[in-house]
Design a protein around this motif. Structure first.
Motif, short mmCIF file in Angstrom:
data_model
loop_
_atom_site.label_atom_id
_atom_site.label_comp_id
_atom_site.label_asym_id
_atom_site.label_seq_id
_atom_site.Cartn_x
_atom_site.Cartn_y
_atom_site.Cartn_z
N ALA A 319 25.57 0.12 30.32
CA ALA A 319 24.74 1.26 30.69
C ALA A 319 25.59 2.50 30.91
CB ALA A 319 23.94 0.94 31.96
N GLU A 320 26.81 2.33 31.41
CA GLU A 320 27.69 3.48 31.61
C GLU A 320 28.08 4.10 30.27
OE1 GLU A 320 30.02 6.34 33.60
OE2 GLU A 320 28.30 5.10 34.14
N LEU A 321 28.35 3.26 29.26
CA LEU A 321 28.66 3.81 27.94
C LEU A 321 27.46 4.57 27.37
CD1 LEU A 321 30.66 0.94 26.16
CD2 LEU A 321 31.53 3.05 27.18
N ILE A 322 26.26 4.02 27.56
CA ILE A 322 25.07 4.71 27.06
C ILE A 322 24.89 6.04 27.78
CG2 ILE A 322 22.55 4.61 26.93
CD1 ILE A 322 22.80 1.58 26.53
N GLY A 323 25.09 6.05 29.11
CA GLY A 323 24.98 7.29 29.86
C GLY A 323 26.00 8.32 29.42
N GLN A 324 27.24 7.88 29.22
CA GLN A 324 28.27 8.81 28.74
C GLN A 324 27.91 9.36 27.36
OE1 GLN A 324 31.04 9.91 30.27
NE2 GLN A 324 30.81 8.68 32.12
N GLY A 325 27.34 8.49 26.52
CA GLY A 325 26.93 8.94 25.19
C GLY A 325 25.82 9.98 25.27
N ILE A 326 24.82 9.73 26.11
CA ILE A 326 23.71 10.69 26.26
C ILE A 326 24.24 12.02 26.75
CG2 ILE A 326 21.63 11.19 27.59
CD1 ILE A 326 21.01 8.19 27.51
N GLY A 327 25.13 11.99 27.75
CA GLY A 327 25.70 13.23 28.26
C GLY A 327 26.44 14.02 27.20
N ASN A 328 27.18 13.32 26.34
CA ASN A 328 27.95 14.01 25.30
C ASN A 328 27.09 14.44 24.12
OD1 ASN A 328 31.06 14.09 25.77
ND2 ASN A 328 30.42 12.09 26.57
#
Length: 592
Positions: A319-328
């Motif tokens: 989920a952290e990778l997905i969140g980082q992806g959404i932010g970028n």
């Protein structure tokens, strides 16, 4: 049961926020989050400006990153305490992208990296950090720190130098050539800021040292420019270096406007003209985007692991990778550059009493308030003071004590990996350093595992289970995994058996796994033994390995090959085969 790929459960999002909510969230938690968010927000303003400038873009883009990415990653990620924004680790990657493709190219590459991060999260690659060896991480972070420090020398010394490029050695040459243009006032402002930031923490006051140092530097620079500016003693500030133009309005320094929607491919490229989105551009940016995604994943997950250790909580890496992806993906649409979790801001967030991702959201709102209300004051910050701040960031990032300790105490192979990763990061780039480092670490691991795998002949006379075997029966013991790096070495000694031996028992209780290379080597050994009339008894293999061997055609052959669970059973089989061979030999002799 039929397999339906649509039934696969995808990783969730916002698990960090949901975990805090499930534990119970009240007004007292909100108050603690607000205080923590205020603290890290004050810290994030100068850091975001400095890191944007170090990357080669105007300072407002770093502030926009902290605002937009900070909110989206906090609300959608899998870590409760991570604070995201621009970080020093990316400078070495982003600076060459800006030099080659301009601001527009950087934002497009950031969005592409965001898509890659989301895909990594969906593919459940959140355990990525576990497969990156410590010497590799330490080597490339120390190398990045050196690159960052060198890039700040011109601003710290007030040098008149041509635009720095992608290559470390060339940049050093340009800096050395420009040393005669040193500005003593710029150097004085930078040194004053550096001293204040180093000494302030000793007072143990709640105000962040970077804020105090930059305020002191700005006051000193303002005094120099006001009283000595007429004599040519000008100190360059954010306002004097950067200009902006938005919707027909122009100004110096930082625009006092909240982040607004913008199309990245309409922003300037390396020639100042809007960059054109094309397949060739996307293909050219794919490599940099992969590098950004890889470093973003490593840094954010490492930050979350450290936060877990400080708070005794557990993050959701996918989920952290997905969140980082959404932010970028979202941040570049509002002028933000690449973002990831920042370890220093996350640690400050935890020490300040944060309870949930709401603290990171409040930190972003504090940065937004600073942009809207204090843009004029932010423009007074001298460039030399920001360079001093980046010197401290680079020093902290280098982990010099750990670096030296590892050089002194680590095994020679790990030291070599550390030095190689460091050198490749400084003189070439981080992607090459990480790829080579992981490759060398894998080779070192294979070598170490191969050394652990060994084959020994057992003395049957003194063995409690297999005593009393005839001389024509030999027993060998194999310990360790049989894989491509160890199989040949472990099985070679079996080719050199005594010519009198007719039956070999191989005890494989200590073999936890076999790969395809080992199976091929074993098949070759069996074929050779059978040509020489030597029978084999394989003992103690797990059922899953026996299934693999059968699929490879290594099946039981009466009197020549079999599998046994234990040594006692193997001893009985060997004695039976030995008697049968003796009987056959006796019958043959009698017929003669």
């Amino acid at each position: 049961m039929s397999y339906n790929p649509l039934s696969l459960k995808l990783p969730g999002i916002a698990t960090g926020l949901r975990s805090a909510w499930r534990e119970g969230y009240g007004l007292d938690d909100l108050r603690k989050d607000a205080m923590a968010g205020l603290t890290i927000g004050i810290l994030a303003v100068p850091l975001s400006m400095a890191l944007a400038i170090a990357t080669g873009v105007p300072p407002q883009h770093g502030l926009y990153t902290a605002i937009v990415a900070g909110i989206f990653i906090a609300l959608t990620g899998g870590a409760r305490f991570n604070v995201s924004g621009p970080t020093a680790a990316f400078v070495a990657i982003l600076f060459p992208i800006v030099a080659q493709y301009g601001l527009g190219g950087l934002l497009i590459a950031s969005m592409m990296a965001g898509v890659i991060l989301v895909a990594m999260g969906i593919a459940r690659m959140g355990r990525l950090i576990e497969f990156v060896p410590y010497p590799v991480v330490l080597g490339f972070t120390a190398g990045i720190a050196v690159v960052i420090a060198v890039l700040q020398i011109p601003d710290f010394l007030g040098l008149t130098v041509d635009n720095l490029g992608e290559h470390f050695v060339e940049n050093l040459g340009r800096i050395f050539t420009a040393l005669p243009t040193l500005n003593p006032f710029e150097l004085g402002i930078g040194a004053l800021t550096l001293i204040v930031m180093l000494l302030w923490p000793r007072l143990q006051l709640p105000v962040p040292a970077p804020l105090v140092g930059l305020v002191v530097g700005a006051i000193a620079a303002y005094g120099v420019n006001q009283w000595l500016g007429g004599m040519g003693a000008e100190v360059e500030t954010v306002a004097s270096r950067f200009t902006w133009e938005i919707n027909g309005e122009t100004g110096n320094g930082i625009p006092p406007i909240a982040p607004t929607f913008t199309v990245p491919w309409l922003l300037p490229g390396p020639d100042g003209e809007p960059i054109e989105l094309s397949f060739d551009l996307v293909r050219a940016l794919l490599g940099p985007a992969l590098a950004i995604a890889m470093l973003g994943a490593i840094e954010s997950l490492l930050c979350a692991v450290v936060a877990d250790g400080l708070t005794k909580t557990k993050h959701d890496p996918n989920a952290e990778l997905i969140g980082q992806g959404i932010g970028n993906i979202v941040a570049p649409l509002f002028g933000g550059i690449t973002a990831t979790a920042a370890l220093a801001r996350t640690a400050t967030n935890i020490r300040s009493g944060a309870r949930s991702p709401i603290a990171a959201v409040i930190h972003a709102l504090v940065v937004l308030l600073a942009v809207v209300a204090l843009a004029g004051l932010l423009g007074l910050v001298p460039m030399a003071a920001l360079a001093a701040l980046l010197f401290i960031i680079a020093w902290n990032m280098s982990e010099a004590r750990h670096f030296v300790h590892t050089l002194r105490s680590a095994p020679p192979g790990d030291v070599a990996i550390l030095v190689i990763c460091f050198g490749l990061t400084v003189f070439f780039d981080m992607v090459l350093a990480v790829a080579v480092g992981i490759g060398l670490a894998a080779a070192l691991f294979i070598r170490r595992m191969a050394l652990l795998t060994r084959t020994d002949r057992i003395d049957t006379d003194n063995h409690p289970t297999i005593h009393g075997l005839p001389a024509k029966v030999a027993v060998y013991d194999i310990n360790g995994p049989l894989f491509f790096g160890a199989a040949e070495k472990a099985l070679t000694s079996l080719h050199l058996v005594d010519p009198k031996v007719q039956i070999i028992i191989i005890n494989m209780h200590g073999v936890p796994s076999m790969d395809g290379t080992a199976i091929v080597a074993l098949r070759s050994l069996i074929d050779e033994m059978q040509r020489d009339g030597i029978a084999l008894i394989l003992v103690g293999l797990p059922a899953r390995i026996i299934v693999k061997l059968r699929r490879a055609g290594i099946r039981k052959t009466r009197g020549m090959l079999t599998y046994c669970r234990g040594l006692q059973q193997a001893r009985d089989v060997a004695l039976a085969w030995h008697r049968r061979r003796n009987d056959i030999e006796a019958q043959s002799n009698s017929m003669k």
